[in-house]
Scaffold this active site. Structure first.
Site, mmCIF file in Angstrom:
data_model
loop_
_atom_site.group_PDB
_atom_site.id
_atom_site.type_symbol
_atom_site.label_atom_id
_atom_site.label_comp_id
_atom_site.label_asym_id
_atom_site.label_seq_id
_atom_site.Cartn_x
_atom_site.Cartn_y
_atom_site.Cartn_z
ATOM 1 N N THR A 341 -14.463 -15.402 -14.865
ATOM 2 C CA THR A 341 -14.634 -14.608 -16.087
ATOM 3 C C THR A 341 -15.910 -14.976 -16.853
ATOM 4 O OG1 THR A 341 -13.109 -16.167 -17.146
ATOM 5 C CG2 THR A 341 -12.205 -14.071 -16.410
ATOM 6 N N ASP A 342 -16.183 -14.176 -17.901
ATOM 7 C CA ASP A 342 -17.399 -14.357 -18.717
ATOM 8 C C ASP A 342 -17.093 -15.078 -20.023
ATOM 9 O OD1 ASP A 342 -18.838 -12.733 -16.834
ATOM 10 O OD2 ASP A 342 -17.911 -10.990 -17.758
ATOM 11 N N SER A 367 -17.687 -17.130 -25.441
ATOM 12 C CA SER A 367 -17.994 -15.839 -24.812
ATOM 13 C C SER A 367 -19.409 -15.925 -24.267
ATOM 14 C CB SER A 367 -17.891 -14.696 -25.817
ATOM 15 O OG SER A 367 -18.382 -13.497 -25.250
ATOM 16 N N ARG A 368 -19.568 -15.655 -22.972
ATOM 17 C CA ARG A 368 -20.894 -15.773 -22.366
ATOM 18 C C ARG A 368 -21.733 -14.526 -22.580
ATOM 19 N NH1 ARG A 368 -17.358 -18.055 -18.371
ATOM 20 N NH2 ARG A 368 -17.333 -20.307 -18.655
ATOM 21 N N VAL A 369 -21.181 -13.534 -23.273
ATOM 22 C CA VAL A 369 -21.964 -12.361 -23.689
ATOM 23 C C VAL A 369 -22.286 -12.492 -25.174
ATOM 24 C CG1 VAL A 369 -21.945 -9.857 -23.965
ATOM 25 C CG2 VAL A 369 -20.995 -10.886 -21.896
#
Length: 498
Positions: A341-342, A367-369
């Site tokens: 997951t991101d 959260s990688r976004v």
């Protein structure tokens, strides 16, 4: 002589026209049946994932899925009722891969993983059939994730923003509010163009009925489909449930729509797959899971994407849920899904019991976004919020061991406790982007510092209502542009002086 040739010619034509009724079939025999698995002998031309029909002792056609292709037999997992399937029954290949009937009319309904309506309402005629196993979109088909998927939850949208096309894991122990967070996210899509699919894996039928009622009461069921493989259903149904959910999402994405899919939960999905694999006598590895358990979830979650406009646009956002034991995120399945997951939102039992709802651990969650999927206004004020929270958690842990604190430390602890309080949020009451921006700006600029801790939560909503009443044009502008300019910041300054 000519007459004889004419007779022979006519005979040949009539012979060629005769239909002998001979049809080529690949037929086998059931050798053994146990716990929803049938060992079939003789299916030499069967393909992996192909539908096999078994004629049971009552003469009914029972569907199965070819999963194990061995030299002397084929392992078939049975999808329908197998009460009357026994050794000696005939099995036959169909030449078809397992597919799901898809339609826009499934919105607002509860279906099983085979596309059958189970809410007691009218049947739905599918528009098309999509294979439930499909290769994920390639790199060229994807687009950068920049459009936010708003959850309406202040702690998430301000610090761990989710973008359309992202895969964000919700992880935590049993009873920490994982499903509640996912349901709040569905409810917040009420006035957006996002369609929702909730996949219930191995849950009680009563809980699914309760969820449907909650969504109906909050006007959220009209744009939502529930795919349910209940705890009483066979492991095979629980295994294919999430793939059925994402298949329906892909049908909507093919129409250029944005879709949110929630898998509740993938821990039970892994349990079901482990059960099937052990019954099929596949070699087991760590924690008795088969060697391809990582691929089980990676091929599912990789189907979430934001598609480029050249390939039809649309997106699938995935919110998988994983249940941990005693907060152990280093176990086999949690680490697998974290790596796919991101980012993850970690819900902690200690925080939940202390009254922090949602019980999000801001230290482990990520959260990688993140900022790429936030509106400009919220991004501008939220950066300071993360700093306040990280400083507060560090100092709060340190302050337990000593009472002699300097004024600067006391001020940071005071501010942090207020910021922590504003992150508490009742269930089913999502906040808009503008409301979140006002609350976060006020908290990080000291508005709540002089308010008693117990009154902070009620005061934050009073502040929002006051701002809306005094500056309706500013609220409209903020809703439209999602940007903070000097004029709006002046209004913020004015309101906190009141």
């Amino acid at each position: 002589m000519d007459n004889t040739l004419e007779i022979i010619k006519n005979l040949k034509q009539k012979i060629n026209q005769i239909n002998t009724g001979v049809e080529k079939k690949n037929v086998g025999t059931v050798v053994k049946v146990y716990d929803g698995i049938a060992d079939v002998d003789g299916l030499s031309e069967v393909a992996y994932g192909e539908i096999v029909t078994i004629t049971d002792s009552k003469g009914n056609n029972v569907r199965g899925l070819a999963m194990n292709l061995e030299e002397d037999k084929v392992g078939v997992i049975i999808l329908d009722d197998y009460a009357y399937v026994s050794s000696g029954n005939q099995a036959e290949t169909t030449g078809k891969i397992l597919s799901l009937g898809v339609s826009n009319d499934f919105l607002g309904r509860v279906i099983n993983p085979l596309g059958v309506i189970i809410d007691g309402g009218n049947e739905v005629k599918p528009d098309k059939f999509y294979q439930i196993e499909k290769v994920a979109p390639g790199v060229a088909m994807r687009k950068a994730i920049k459009q936010p998927l708003k959850t309406g939850i202040l702690a998430v949208d301000s610090m761990f923003a989710i973008g359309r096309g992202q895969r964000e894991l919700i992880i935590g122990d049993r009873g920490t509010g994982k499903t509640a967070l996912a349901v709040d996210t569905i409810i917040n899509q009420r006035d957006t163009d996002v369609y929702c699919i909730y996949v219930a894996i191995g849950q009680k039928a009563s809980k699914v009925a309760q969820l449907k009622e909650i969504l109906e009461n909050n006007d959220a069921m009209s744009y939502t489909t529930i795919v349910s493989a209940a705890a009483s259903d066979p492991a095979t149904m629980q295994y294919i449930a999430p793939y059925a959910g994402v298949t329906l999402a892909e049908y909507l994405m093919d129409q250029g729509k944005d879709v949110l899919v929630i898998y509740d939960d993938l821990t039970k999905h892994a349990y079901a797959y482990r059960q099937i694999s052990l019954l099929l006598k596949r070699p087991s590895g760590r924690e008795a899971y088969p060697g391809d358990v990582f691929y089980l979830h990676s091929r599912l979650l990789e189907r979430a994407a934001r598609r480029d406009e050249a390939f039809g646009g649309g997106s699938i956002t995935a919110l998988p849920i994983i249940e941990t034991q005693q907060g152990d995120v280093s176990a086999y399945i949690p680490t697998n899904v974290i790596s796919i997951t991101d980012g993850q939102i970690f819900l902690e039992t200690g925080l939940f019991n202390a009254g922090q709802r949602p019980a999000i651990n801001t230290g482990i969650s990520v959260s990688r976004v993140g900022g790429d999927a936030q509106t400009k206004a919220l991004k501008k004020v939220a950066g300071k919020l993360k700093l306040e929270m990280s400083q507060y958690q560090e100092l709060a842990a340190f302050a337990q061991f000593g009472s002699d604190l300097d004024e600067s430390t006391k001020a940071k602890l005071l501010r942090g406790s207020r910021v922590n309080e504003i992150l508490k949020q009742p269930q089913y009451i999502p906040l808009s982007d503008t409301e979140q921006t006002i609350i976060v700006w006020a908290a990080t600029n000291g508005y709540f510092d002089k308010i008693e801790l117990k009154n902070v939560n009620s005061e934050k909503m009073k502040l929002v209502e006051k701002f809306k009443a005094l500056y309706p044009e500013t609220v409209d502008k903020l809703n439209e542009t999602h940007e903070l300019n000097d004029e709006i910041l002046e209004k913020f300054q004015e309101i906190i002086k009141w």
